[in-house]
Design a protein around this motif. Structure first.
Motif, PDB file in Angstrom:
ATOM      1  N   GLY A  33      12.583 -25.892  17.153  1.00  0.00           N
ATOM      2  CA  GLY A  33      11.492 -26.217  18.065  1.00  0.00           C
ATOM      3  C   GLY A  33      11.427 -27.698  18.364  1.00  0.00           C
ATOM      4  O   GLY A  33      11.299 -28.115  19.527  1.00  0.00           O
ATOM      5  N   LEU A  34      11.517 -28.535  17.319  1.00  0.00           N
ATOM      6  CA  LEU A  34      11.526 -29.986  17.509  1.00  0.00           C
ATOM      7  C   LEU A  34      12.717 -30.422  18.355  1.00  0.00           C
ATOM      8  O   LEU A  34      12.600 -31.260  19.254  1.00  0.00           O
ATOM      9  CB  LEU A  34      11.574 -30.687  16.150  1.00  0.00           C
ATOM     10  CG  LEU A  34      10.297 -30.678  15.320  1.00  0.00           C
ATOM     11  CD1 LEU A  34      10.599 -31.093  13.882  1.00  0.00           C
ATOM     12  CD2 LEU A  34       9.256 -31.619  15.932  1.00  0.00           C
ATOM     13  N   MET A  35      13.868 -29.833  18.071  1.00  0.00           N
ATOM     14  CA  MET A  35      15.070 -30.164  18.827  1.00  0.00           C
ATOM     15  C   MET A  35      14.911 -29.802  20.296  1.00  0.00           C
ATOM     16  O   MET A  35      15.278 -30.580  21.190  1.00  0.00           O
ATOM     17  CB  MET A  35      16.259 -29.416  18.234  1.00  0.00           C
ATOM     18  CG  MET A  35      17.546 -29.584  19.019  1.00  0.00           C
ATOM     19  SD  MET A  35      18.637 -28.169  18.793  1.00  0.00           S
ATOM     20  CE  MET A  35      19.533 -28.219  20.344  1.00  0.00           C
ATOM     21  N   ALA A  36      14.355 -28.612  20.577  1.00  0.00           N
ATOM     22  CA  ALA A  36      14.185 -28.161  21.955  1.00  0.00           C
ATOM     23  C   ALA A  36      13.231 -29.069  22.727  1.00  0.00           C
ATOM     24  O   ALA A  36      13.486 -29.423  23.881  1.00  0.00           O
ATOM     25  CB  ALA A  36      13.679 -26.715  21.974  1.00  0.00           C
ATOM     26  N   VAL A  37      12.134 -29.463  22.077  1.00  0.00           N
ATOM     27  CA  VAL A  37      11.187 -30.366  22.739  1.00  0.00           C
ATOM     28  C   VAL A  37      11.855 -31.716  23.002  1.00  0.00           C
ATOM     29  O   VAL A  37      11.705 -32.308  24.078  1.00  0.00           O
ATOM     30  CB  VAL A  37       9.915 -30.545  21.897  1.00  0.00           C
ATOM     31  CG1 VAL A  37       9.005 -31.605  22.511  1.00  0.00           C
ATOM     32  CG2 VAL A  37       9.163 -29.227  21.787  1.00  0.00           C
ATOM     33  N   GLY A  38      12.597 -32.210  22.018  1.00  0.00           N
ATOM     34  CA  GLY A  38      13.312 -33.469  22.197  1.00  0.00           C
ATOM     35  C   GLY A  38      14.293 -33.396  23.352  1.00  0.00           C
ATOM     36  O   GLY A  38      14.403 -34.335  24.158  1.00  0.00           O
ATOM     37  N   MET A  39      14.993 -32.274  23.469  1.00  0.00           N
ATOM     38  CA  MET A  39      15.931 -32.104  24.575  1.00  0.00           C
ATOM     39  C   MET A  39      15.197 -32.063  25.907  1.00  0.00           C
ATOM     40  O   MET A  39      15.674 -32.610  26.920  1.00  0.00           O
ATOM     41  CB  MET A  39      16.737 -30.819  24.374  1.00  0.00           C
ATOM     42  CG  MET A  39      18.001 -30.734  25.201  1.00  0.00           C
ATOM     43  SD  MET A  39      19.176 -32.071  24.882  1.00  0.00           S
ATOM     44  CE  MET A  39      19.540 -31.791  23.148  1.00  0.00           C
ATOM     45  N   GLY A  40      14.022 -31.438  25.926  1.00  0.00           N
ATOM     46  CA  GLY A  40      13.212 -31.411  27.139  1.00  0.00           C
ATOM     47  C   GLY A  40      12.755 -32.802  27.544  1.00  0.00           C
ATOM     48  O   GLY A  40      12.770 -33.158  28.729  1.00  0.00           O
ATOM     49  N   VAL A  41      12.341 -33.606  26.557  1.00  0.00           N
ATOM     50  CA  VAL A  41      11.935 -34.996  26.829  1.00  0.00           C
ATOM     51  C   VAL A  41      13.100 -35.780  27.425  1.00  0.00           C
ATOM     52  O   VAL A  41      12.935 -36.534  28.396  1.00  0.00           O
ATOM     53  CB  VAL A  41      11.431 -35.676  25.539  1.00  0.00           C
ATOM     54  CG1 VAL A  41      11.238 -37.184  25.757  1.00  0.00           C
ATOM     55  CG2 VAL A  41      10.131 -35.037  25.077  1.00  0.00           C
ATOM     56  N   THR A  42      14.288 -35.586  26.866  1.00  0.00           N
ATOM     57  CA  THR A  42      15.473 -36.283  27.375  1.00  0.00           C
ATOM     58  C   THR A  42      15.769 -35.886  28.815  1.00  0.00           C
ATOM     59  O   THR A  42      16.061 -36.743  29.663  1.00  0.00           O
ATOM     60  CB  THR A  42      16.698 -35.969  26.492  1.00  0.00           C
ATOM     61  OG1 THR A  42      16.459 -36.455  25.168  1.00  0.00           O
ATOM     62  CG2 THR A  42      17.962 -36.614  27.043  1.00  0.00           C
ATOM     63  N   ALA A  43      15.705 -34.592  29.108  1.00  0.00           N
ATOM     64  CA  ALA A  43      16.004 -34.106  30.456  1.00  0.00           C
ATOM     65  C   ALA A  43      15.019 -34.668  31.473  1.00  0.00           C
ATOM     66  O   ALA A  43      15.416 -35.128  32.553  1.00  0.00           O
ATOM     67  CB  ALA A  43      15.973 -32.577  30.474  1.00  0.00           C
TER      68      ALA A  43
END
Length: 244
Positions: A33-43
C-alpha cells in the motif's frame, strides 16, 4: 491425558501460526500500500512538472538544460542514503512523509520521460512493468527456495549499473546504454523477488516487536520495492518507449 495435552499443544501451535500468518498478510498489505501510494505521488509529480515545462520554456530550460539538472538527477540517490541513516531517529509518521517527499522528488527527476517518450508507450510500459513486478514479487513471496544468497551479487550489480550510467552520461554510447538497460532489467527483476522474500523474512523475525519498529520496517520495505519497480520501469522504457 497425554492425547489431550498433545491436542492442546497442537491447537496452541496452530493458533500461534494463524496469528503470525494474519500479521504477515497485514504487514505485506501495508508495504504494498505504501509503495503504491508512493508510485502514485511520483506519477502525479512527474506528469505535473513535465506539463509545466512544456507550457513554460523557461522552466524547461532551468530543469533540463541548466546545471540544475545535475542536482535533480543525483538528489534522489543522496536522499535514499540519508533516509536509511535517519529512519531509526524518525517517528513512523515522519518517516512516511519523508518517503512520500522522496517519491515526489523522484517524480521531478524522471519528469523528462514525458518530453522524450509518447504517452501511450509510457502507459504500455507501466502496465508491462506492473504485470512483471507482480509475478516476480509473488514468486519471491511464495517460493520455498532460499534466495538470500542473491543479495550480494545483485547489490554489486546495482553499483556497477550506477557507475556505468554515470560514465555513459559523458560517453553517450548507444551500445553501452543498450547493455546497461538489459542488465538493469535483469538485476531489478532479481531484486524484486529477493527483496520480497527478504521483507517477508524480516517480518517473521520481528513478529512480536513493538508496532513502531514494525511500522518503520514496513516503510523501508516499501522503499525497496518502490525502487525495484521504478528502475524496472525505467529500463524497460528504453526498449518499449516510442520517442516523441
Amino acid at each position: 491425558m497425554a492425547d489431550y495435552n498433545t491436542y492442546r499443544t497442537t491447537q496452541s501451535v496452530g493458533t500461534r501460526q494463524a496469528v503470525v500468518d494474519e500479521g504477515l498478510r497485514a504487514y505485506m498489505n501495508k508495504v504494498y500500500g505504501l509503495m503504491a501510494v508512493g508510485m502514485g505521488v511520483t506519477a502525479v509529480a512527474a506528469y505535473g512538472i513535465s506539463t509545466l515545462a512544456i507550457n513554460n520554456p523557461a522552466v524547461a530550460q532551468a530543469l533540463y538544460a541548466s546545471p540544475l539538472k545535475w542536482v535533480i538527477m543525483f538528489a534522489p540517490l543522496l536522499v535514499v542514503f540519508a533516509f536509511g541513516a535517519a529512519l531509526n531517529r524518525l517517528s513512523v509518521s515522519a518517516a512516511t512523509l519523508l518517503f512520500y517527499g522522496f517519491a515526489a522528488l523522484m517524480g521531478l527527476s524522471i519528469s523528462s520521460i514525458f518530453l522524450v517518450f509518447t504517452g501511450t508507450s509510457i502507459v504500455q510500459t507501466f502496465l508491462v512493468t506492473a504485470i512483471a513486478f507482480a509475478g516476480l514479487s509473488l514468486w519471491g513471496y511464495t517460493t520455498k527456495k532460499d534466495i538470500s544468497g542473491w543479495g550480494s551479487f545483485l547489490i554489486m550489480g546495482v553499483i556497477g549499473l550506477i557507475v556505468a550510467s554515470i560514465v555513459n552520461i559523458f560517453l553517450q554510447s548507444s551500445g553501452m546504454q543498450f547493455a546497461i538497460s538489459i542488465l538493469g532489467v535483469l538485476i531489478f527483476a532479481g531484486l524484486t523477488a529477493y527483496d520480497t522474500q527478504n521483507i517477508k523474512n524480516t517480518y517473521l523475525q520481528l513478529a512480536g516487536s513493538n508496532r513502531d519498529f514494525l511500522g518503520k520496517s514496513a516503510i523501508m520495505g516499501a522503499l525497496q520495492l518502490y525502487l525495484d519497480f521504478l528502475n524496472l520501469f525505467m529500463f524497460l522504457l528504453q526498449f518499449m518507449g516510442n520517442r516523441e
